[in-house]
Design a protein around this motif. Structure first.
Motif, PDB file in Angstrom:
ATOM      1  N   ASP A  55      24.259 -13.881-138.911  1.00  0.00           N
ATOM      2  CA  ASP A  55      22.984 -14.342-139.467  1.00  0.00           C
ATOM      3  C   ASP A  55      23.126 -15.712-140.113  1.00  0.00           C
ATOM      4  O   ASP A  55      22.154 -16.286-140.597  1.00  0.00           O
ATOM      5  N   GLY A  56      24.325 -16.245-140.126  1.00  0.00           N
ATOM      6  CA  GLY A  56      24.551 -17.588-140.651  1.00  0.00           C
ATOM      7  C   GLY A  56      24.870 -17.656-142.119  1.00  0.00           C
ATOM      8  O   GLY A  56      25.211 -18.716-142.627  1.00  0.00           O
ATOM      9  N   ALA A  57      24.730 -16.550-142.811  1.00  0.00           N
ATOM     10  CA  ALA A  57      25.051 -16.492-144.233  1.00  0.00           C
ATOM     11  C   ALA A  57      24.330 -17.572-145.037  1.00  0.00           C
ATOM     12  O   ALA A  57      24.744 -17.926-146.114  1.00  0.00           O
ATOM     13  N   GLY A  58      23.259 -18.129-144.495  1.00  0.00           N
ATOM     14  CA  GLY A  58      22.471 -19.122-145.201  1.00  0.00           C
ATOM     15  C   GLY A  58      23.149 -20.472-145.375  1.00  0.00           C
ATOM     16  O   GLY A  58      22.692 -21.295-146.145  1.00  0.00           O
ATOM     17  N   SER A  59      24.213 -20.718-144.684  1.00  0.00           N
ATOM     18  CA  SER A  59      24.969 -21.954-144.867  1.00  0.00           C
ATOM     19  C   SER A  59      24.346 -23.130-144.122  1.00  0.00           C
ATOM     20  O   SER A  59      24.082 -23.038-142.930  1.00  0.00           O
ATOM     21  N   PRO A  60      24.142 -24.261-144.800  1.00  0.00           N
ATOM     22  CA  PRO A  60      23.645 -25.454-144.110  1.00  0.00           C
ATOM     23  C   PRO A  60      24.696 -26.050-143.169  1.00  0.00           C
ATOM     24  O   PRO A  60      24.377 -26.844-142.300  1.00  0.00           O
ATOM     25  N   LEU A  61      25.946 -25.645-143.317  1.00  0.00           N
ATOM     26  CA  LEU A  61      27.006 -26.170-142.467  1.00  0.00           C
ATOM     27  C   LEU A  61      27.027 -25.531-141.080  1.00  0.00           C
ATOM     28  O   LEU A  61      27.696 -26.036-140.189  1.00  0.00           O
ATOM     29  N   VAL A  62      26.274 -24.440-140.894  1.00  0.00           N
ATOM     30  CA  VAL A  62      26.247 -23.779-139.584  1.00  0.00           C
ATOM     31  C   VAL A  62      25.676 -24.716-138.532  1.00  0.00           C
ATOM     32  O   VAL A  62      26.234 -24.874-137.445  1.00  0.00           O
ATOM     33  N   ARG A  63      24.565 -25.366-138.838  1.00  0.00           N
ATOM     34  CA  ARG A  63      23.971 -26.305-137.877  1.00  0.00           C
ATOM     35  C   ARG A  63      24.892 -27.509-137.644  1.00  0.00           C
ATOM     36  O   ARG A  63      24.985 -28.016-136.541  1.00  0.00           O
ATOM     37  N   GLU A  64      25.577 -27.934-138.682  1.00  0.00           N
ATOM     38  CA  GLU A  64      26.536 -29.030-138.524  1.00  0.00           C
ATOM     39  C   GLU A  64      27.677 -28.610-137.607  1.00  0.00           C
ATOM     40  O   GLU A  64      28.137 -29.397-136.776  1.00  0.00           O
ATOM     41  N   ALA A  65      28.134 -27.378-137.738  1.00  0.00           N
ATOM     42  CA  ALA A  65      29.187 -26.867-136.858  1.00  0.00           C
ATOM     43  C   ALA A  65      28.709 -26.849-135.409  1.00  0.00           C
ATOM     44  O   ALA A  65      29.459 -27.201-134.499  1.00  0.00           O
ATOM     45  N   ALA A  66      27.460 -26.458-135.183  1.00  0.00           N
ATOM     46  CA  ALA A  66      26.907 -26.454-133.824  1.00  0.00           C
ATOM     47  C   ALA A  66      26.870 -27.875-133.267  1.00  0.00           C
ATOM     48  O   ALA A  66      27.207 -28.103-132.100  1.00  0.00           O
ATOM     49  N   ARG A  67      26.485 -28.844-134.097  1.00  0.00           N
ATOM     50  CA  ARG A  67      26.463 -30.241-133.654  1.00  0.00           C
ATOM     51  C   ARG A  67      27.870 -30.772-133.395  1.00  0.00           C
ATOM     52  O   ARG A  67      28.075 -31.617-132.526  1.00  0.00           O
ATOM     53  N   ALA A  68      28.843 -30.276-134.146  1.00  0.00           N
ATOM     54  CA  ALA A  68      30.219 -30.761-134.011  1.00  0.00           C
ATOM     55  C   ALA A  68      30.915 -30.219-132.768  1.00  0.00           C
ATOM     56  O   ALA A  68      31.927 -30.781-132.345  1.00  0.00           O
ATOM     57  N   CYS A  69      30.388 -29.155-132.177  1.00  0.00           N
ATOM     58  CA  CYS A  69      31.030 -28.564-130.999  1.00  0.00           C
ATOM     59  C   CYS A  69      30.989 -29.560-129.840  1.00  0.00           C
ATOM     60  O   CYS A  69      29.910 -29.982-129.412  1.00  0.00           O
ATOM     61  N   PRO A  70      32.153 -29.935-129.300  1.00  0.00           N
ATOM     62  CA  PRO A  70      32.185 -30.957-128.249  1.00  0.00           C
ATOM     63  C   PRO A  70      31.583 -30.515-126.915  1.00  0.00           C
ATOM     64  O   PRO A  70      31.279 -31.365-126.082  1.00  0.00           O
ATOM     65  N   VAL A  71      31.399 -29.211-126.730  1.00  0.00           N
ATOM     66  CA  VAL A  71      30.826 -28.720-125.451  1.00  0.00           C
ATOM     67  C   VAL A  71      29.509 -27.979-125.671  1.00  0.00           C
ATOM     68  O   VAL A  71      29.005 -27.321-124.773  1.00  0.00           O
ATOM     69  N   SER A  72      28.938 -28.075-126.863  1.00  0.00           N
ATOM     70  CA  SER A  72      27.652 -27.440-127.207  1.00  0.00           C
ATOM     71  C   SER A  72      27.632 -25.952-126.878  1.00  0.00           C
ATOM     72  O   SER A  72      26.663 -25.427-126.333  1.00  0.00           O
TER      73      SER A  72
END
Length: 65
Positions: free
Chosen positions: A40-57
């Motif tokens: 569920d993402g644990a409410g972390s704003p860094l989850v979306r940043e992690a998705a953006r950081a993934c080199p292969v999406s």
């Protein structure tokens, strides 16, 4: 939010686990995975940043149901 990692796309770069280690980790083969109970993402704003950081999406983040 709901988080999924496409295991057919993930290359094990580890950017997700480095960006948000409270939600992501790497499995025994080195591929990204969501920690148990954290899809569920644990409410972390860094989850979306992690998705953006993934080199292969390989990570998708969408609103929860």
């Amino acid at each position: 939010m709901h988080i999924e990692i496409d295991t057919g796309v993930c290359i094990g770069a580890g950017q997700c686990a480095l960006t948000e280690p409270a939600v992501f980790t790497q499995d025994d083969d080195g591929f990204g995975t969501v920690l148990p109970g954290r899809a569920d993402g644990a409410g972390s704003p860094l989850v979306r940043e992690a998705a953006r950081a993934c080199p292969v999406s390989a990570i998708s983040v969408r609103p929860g149901a």
